[in-house]
Design a protein around this motif. Structure first.
Motif, PDB file in Angstrom:
ATOM      1  N   LYS A   5       0.871  -1.178   0.000  1.00 11.50           N
ATOM      2  CA  LYS A   5       0.000   0.000   0.000  1.00 11.50           C
ATOM      3  C   LYS A   5       0.907   1.225   0.000  1.00 11.50           C
ATOM      4  O   LYS A   5       1.674   1.442   0.942  1.00 11.50           O
ATOM      5  N   ILE A   6       0.826   2.001  -1.054  1.00 15.95           N
ATOM      6  CA  ILE A   6       1.728   3.127  -1.269  1.00 15.95           C
ATOM      7  C   ILE A   6       0.999   4.422  -0.953  1.00 15.95           C
ATOM      8  O   ILE A   6      -0.056   4.712  -1.525  1.00 15.95           O
ATOM      9  N   ASN A   7       1.563   5.208  -0.048  1.00 21.37           N
ATOM     10  CA  ASN A   7       0.972   6.484   0.380  1.00 21.37           C
ATOM     11  C   ASN A   7       1.979   7.599   0.115  1.00 21.37           C
ATOM     12  O   ASN A   7       2.678   8.050   1.025  1.00 21.37           O
ATOM     13  N   PRO A   8       2.079   8.078  -1.118  1.00 23.48           N
ATOM     14  CA  PRO A   8       3.160   8.998  -1.474  1.00 23.48           C
ATOM     15  C   PRO A   8       3.074  10.379  -0.835  1.00 23.48           C
ATOM     16  O   PRO A   8       4.072  11.098  -0.807  1.00 23.48           O
ATOM     17  N   LEU A   9       1.899  10.744  -0.315  1.00 21.75           N
ATOM     18  CA  LEU A   9       1.718  12.095   0.237  1.00 21.75           C
ATOM     19  C   LEU A   9       1.744  12.118   1.764  1.00 21.75           C
ATOM     20  O   LEU A   9       1.297  13.102   2.372  1.00 21.75           O
ATOM     21  N   VAL A  10       2.285  11.098   2.406  1.00 23.68           N
ATOM     22  CA  VAL A  10       2.198  11.019   3.867  1.00 23.68           C
ATOM     23  C   VAL A  10       2.712  12.273   4.567  1.00 23.68           C
ATOM     24  O   VAL A  10       2.156  12.700   5.582  1.00 23.68           O
ATOM     25  N   ASP A  11       3.769  12.881   4.047  1.00 25.80           N
ATOM     26  CA  ASP A  11       4.388  14.035   4.699  1.00 25.80           C
ATOM     27  C   ASP A  11       3.825  15.376   4.222  1.00 25.80           C
ATOM     28  O   ASP A  11       4.265  16.424   4.696  1.00 25.80           O
ATOM     29  N   TRP A  12       2.880  15.348   3.304  1.00 28.50           N
ATOM     30  CA  TRP A  12       2.362  16.596   2.744  1.00 28.50           C
ATOM     31  C   TRP A  12       1.387  17.266   3.712  1.00 28.50           C
ATOM     32  O   TRP A  12       0.632  16.612   4.423  1.00 28.50           O
ATOM     33  N   SER A  13       1.403  18.588   3.683  1.00 26.76           N
ATOM     34  CA  SER A  13       0.419  19.377   4.424  1.00 26.76           C
ATOM     35  C   SER A  13      -0.765  19.692   3.508  1.00 26.76           C
ATOM     36  O   SER A  13      -0.699  19.517   2.284  1.00 26.76           O
ATOM     37  N   TRP A  14      -1.839  20.176   4.111  1.00 28.07           N
ATOM     38  CA  TRP A  14      -3.003  20.628   3.330  1.00 28.07           C
ATOM     39  C   TRP A  14      -2.598  21.777   2.404  1.00 28.07           C
ATOM     40  O   TRP A  14      -3.080  21.876   1.280  1.00 28.07           O
ATOM     41  N   ASN A  15      -1.694  22.620   2.852  1.00 31.34           N
ATOM     42  CA  ASN A  15      -1.184  23.697   1.992  1.00 31.34           C
ATOM     43  C   ASN A  15      -0.445  23.128   0.791  1.00 31.34           C
ATOM     44  O   ASN A  15      -0.576  23.641  -0.334  1.00 31.34           O
ATOM     45  N   ASP A  16       0.358  22.082   1.009  1.00 34.02           N
ATOM     46  CA  ASP A  16       1.076  21.452  -0.102  1.00 34.02           C
ATOM     47  C   ASP A  16       0.100  20.964  -1.165  1.00 34.02           C
ATOM     48  O   ASP A  16       0.321  21.157  -2.370  1.00 34.02           O
ATOM     49  N   VAL A  17      -0.967  20.314  -0.715  1.00 43.62           N
ATOM     50  CA  VAL A  17      -1.954  19.763  -1.646  1.00 43.62           C
ATOM     51  C   VAL A  17      -2.518  20.864  -2.527  1.00 43.62           C
ATOM     52  O   VAL A  17      -2.562  20.750  -3.770  1.00 43.62           O
ATOM     53  N   TRP A  18      -2.925  21.970  -1.906  1.00 39.52           N
ATOM     54  CA  TRP A  18      -3.573  23.031  -2.683  1.00 39.52           C
ATOM     55  C   TRP A  18      -2.584  23.872  -3.468  1.00 39.52           C
ATOM     56  O   TRP A  18      -2.929  24.402  -4.535  1.00 39.52           O
TER      57      TRP A  18
END
Length: 241
Positions: A167-180
């Motif tokens: 199970k690959i979770n590439p965004l584990v360290d991302w913040s909500w700001n990073d996403v947007w």
């Protein structure tokens, strides 16, 4: 105000987190040729992952669960993805007769009556279709982030699910700001309900807008205790060996 305007600020280290996410996807695709799928919920995080897959032409299938109880805005994202990226989205739906029997026995509002009935509804509408999506596959990709909830605070980039799949979770360290910031920078299509203060979007009866200061997933199953707020898709994970 749009979610991009509210949250799309670049944070220090974004480029490093982006590169790590892309590398995780490349490594996963190379390790699981022809047997890896992105199980997208069509939320903002998953749209980032889909964009990375499409932009870098990674051999990862895109698939989603259409539970029969999603918002119209969520369902409308499926053809938008296909048109925007020129990719086919596999759609998995619950067994119609199973849904009919569940509703006949428990009613349309069963999810509000007990955690057991809510999870049973998730079982019919999500877990069974997910099992078909993952059948014959050795790995799946999600948009999970540690920041999303306390229950997800220990999520790792690569885990093993209860069936031994990666199970690959590439965004584990991302913040909500990073996403947007990524969505804004790359013109990524997204669910307009995010602009209505719905950061986490599931089935329509089980999702509502949150107020300023509330937890990220406060609008999901809001009548339940925080510790119960999972449908079963993302629990009992362990680090991959």
């Amino acid at each position: 105000m749009s979610a991009i305007a509210l949250y799309g600020r670049k944070k220090p280290g974004f480029e490093d987190r982006l590169e790590a996410a892309l590398q995780a996807l490349k490594d996963a695709a190379a390790s699981h040729p022809g047997t890896i799928v992105q199980a997208t919920s069509l939320g903002a995080e998953d749209m980032v992952v889909t964009d990375l897959i499409a932009r870098h032409q990674l051999p990862i299938t895109i698939a989603t669960l259409e539970t029969g109880a999603l918002h119209a805005e969520t369902v409308a994202l499926i053809p938008r993805i296909e048109a925007h990226y020129g990719l086919k989205v596999e759609v998995y739906r619950p067994v119609e007769q199973a849904v009919i029997e569940f509703v006949q026995k428990n009613g349309e509002q069963a999810m509000y009556e007990s955690i057991a009935l809510r999870k049973a509804c998730c079982g019919v509408r999500k877990m069974e279709p997910l099992s078909r999506m993952l059948s014959g596959r050795s790995a799946w990709v999600t948009g999970l982030r540690r920041e999303q909830s306390n229950a997800r605070g220990e999520v790792r980039t690569v885990e093993a699910d209860d069936q031994g799949r990666a199970k690959i979770n590439p965004l584990v360290d991302w913040s909500w700001n990073d996403v947007w910031h990524y969505i804004a920078s790359n013109d990524v299509p997204y669910n307009p309900l995010h602009d209505q203060f719905m950061p986490s979007i599931g089935c329509a009866p089980c999702t509502r807008a949150i107020a300023v200061g509330q937890e990220f997933r406060a609008g999901r199953w809001w009548w339940e205790d925080e510790s119960a707020k999972e449908c079963g898709l993302h629990v009992s994970q362990k680090p991959a060996a």
